[in-house]
Design an enzyme around this catalytic site. Structure first.
Site, PDB file in Angstrom:
ATOM      1  N   ASP A   1       4.104  -3.942 -17.597  1.00 34.64           N
ATOM      2  CA  ASP A   1       4.499  -3.169 -18.765  1.00 34.64           C
ATOM      3  C   ASP A   1       3.385  -2.256 -19.237  1.00 34.64           C
ATOM      4  OD1 ASP A   1       6.556  -5.714 -20.302  1.00 34.64           O
ATOM      5  OD2 ASP A   1       6.960  -4.197 -18.797  1.00 34.64           O
TER       6      ASP A   1
ATOM      7  N   ARG B   1       7.749  -4.556  -6.144  1.00 38.17           N
ATOM      8  CA  ARG B   1       7.434  -5.226  -7.409  1.00 38.17           C
ATOM      9  C   ARG B   1       8.276  -4.707  -8.575  1.00 38.17           C
ATOM     10  NH1 ARG B   1       3.821  -2.931 -10.544  1.00 38.17           N
ATOM     11  NH2 ARG B   1       2.799  -4.853 -11.207  1.00 38.17           N
TER      12      ARG B   1
ATOM     13  N   PRO C   1      -0.499  13.295   4.744  1.00 39.33           N
ATOM     14  CA  PRO C   1      -1.449  13.770   3.722  1.00 39.33           C
ATOM     15  C   PRO C   1      -1.057  15.133   3.161  1.00 39.33           C
ATOM     16  CG  PRO C   1      -2.471  13.760   5.907  1.00 39.33           C
ATOM     17  CD  PRO C   1      -1.109  13.172   6.070  1.00 39.33           C
TER      18      PRO C   1
ATOM     19  N   GLU D   1      -1.920  13.269  16.018  1.00 35.30           N
ATOM     20  CA  GLU D   1      -2.191  14.453  15.191  1.00 35.30           C
ATOM     21  C   GLU D   1      -1.038  14.797  14.263  1.00 35.30           C
ATOM     22  OE1 GLU D   1      -5.299  15.921  15.075  1.00 35.30           O
ATOM     23  OE2 GLU D   1      -5.504  14.022  16.127  1.00 35.30           O
TER      24      GLU D   1
HETATM   25  N1  ADE Z   1      -0.843   9.672   6.965  1.00 33.18           N
HETATM   26  C1  ADE Z   1      -2.111  10.004   7.185  1.00 33.18           C
HETATM   27  N2  ADE Z   1      -2.796  10.135   6.043  1.00 33.18           N
HETATM   28  C2  ADE Z   1      -1.901   9.860   5.035  1.00 33.18           C
HETATM   29  C3  ADE Z   1      -1.992   9.841   3.625  1.00 33.18           C
HETATM   30  N3  ADE Z   1      -3.113  10.125   2.981  1.00 33.18           N
HETATM   31  N4  ADE Z   1      -0.880   9.540   2.933  1.00 33.18           N
HETATM   32  C4  ADE Z   1       0.269   9.275   3.565  1.00 33.18           C
HETATM   33  N5  ADE Z   1       0.414   9.277   4.893  1.00 33.18           N
HETATM   34  C5  ADE Z   1      -0.660   9.567   5.628  1.00 33.18           C
END
Ligand code: ADE
Length: 255
Positions: free
Chosen positions: A169, A154, A89, A116
């Site tokens: 497209d 894809r 994240p 974590e």
């Molecule tokens: N791992 C944990 N949360 C994530 C997220 N939002 N995007 C990518 N990998 C993650």
């Protein structure tokens, strides 16, 4: 293209990659996906891959060595250079533009964290890029890796049938898609817009473009700032806005 996924749950990746467009791309050999489990590269009877964080706090942190040895094995499996992308994240958010860039590579290694996180030293030493799929926290990188694989698959040449390509497209220019309808024409929930039944292809294309522009304006105005609109697009958007405002003025109008 080849994608290697380093994960404690290779079965999850294998399972999710087995359906639809991704499954077909794998079957046709347009894409190869390989799962690698760092536990297979861990030492000792318990094959430990995680430990408590220094400084205290909840959760566990993935250890350097099982991941590092695993990554060495992944690299050795194929001579093509492969950037390591850590799903987290904390990375920049994935966009269609980024997907297009990744889809053009010969090979990628996706690293999925659990618990974590991953020891920061491993990230510093081995990771080329971090990527997030959105501003929320998953329990691990695996669902994000599946998202990346799907979006890349894809775009591989031959992965989509003709019908699917057309939809793609309309997405490529940074706008949301127009609404779609199928049979029956008449339903208790409403009637299909007349223009789509007209057989007039130019009018249909104009309507679809106007709806795409209008929807993007209503739902994701931030995308409009980025999209390169032609003078014709601006005129269509203006027409949509006028229609929308007029519908709001009507006593029982529901735009
Ligand atoms: N791992 C944990 N949360 C994530 C997220 N939002 N995007 C990518 N990998 C993650």
């Amino acid at each position: 293209m080849r994608i290697d996924v380093v994960t404690l749950f290779p079965d999850y990746i294998r399972y999710c990659a087995g359906f639809g467009v991704v499954g077909r791309a794998l079957e046709r050999g347009l894409l190869a996906v390989h799962g690698w489990n760092p536990r297979d590269y861990a030492e000792g009877n318990y094959r430990r891959v995680d430990d408590r964080p220094f400084g205290g706090g909840p959760g566990m942190v993935m250890m350097i060595d099982p991941l590092r040895t695993c990554l060495q094995a992944v690299r050795a499996a194929d001579p093509a250079p492969a950037p390591v992308i850590y799903l987290s994240p904390q990375g920049p958010r994935l966009t269609q533009r980024k997907v297009r860039e990744l889809a053009g590579r010969e090979r990628l290694i996706l690293l999925c964290g659990r618990y974590e996180g991953v020891d920061e030293r491993l990230i510093q030493a081995e990771v080329d890029e971090e990527l997030s799929i959105g501003d929320y926290v998953l329990s691990g990188g695996e669902p994000a890796a599946v998202v990346v694989i799907d979006a890349i698959a894809r775009l591989q040449e031959g992965a989509l049938g003709d019908a699917e390509s057309a939809v793609q497209d309309s997405f490529e220019d940074g706008l949301l898609d127009c609404p779609h309808y199928t049979r029956p024409v008449e339903h208790a929930l409403g009637r299909v817009p007349e223009v789509l039944l007209s057989g007039n292809h130019a009018e249909i294309a104009r309507w679809r473009r106007m709806e795409a522009l209008g929807r993007t304006w209503l739902r994701r105005p931030d995308l409009l700032d980025e999209a390169r609109l032609s003078p014709a697009d601006r005129a269509l958007l203006e027409a949509f806005r006028r229609q929308y405002a007029a519908a709001l003025e009507e006593p029982d109008g529901d735009a």
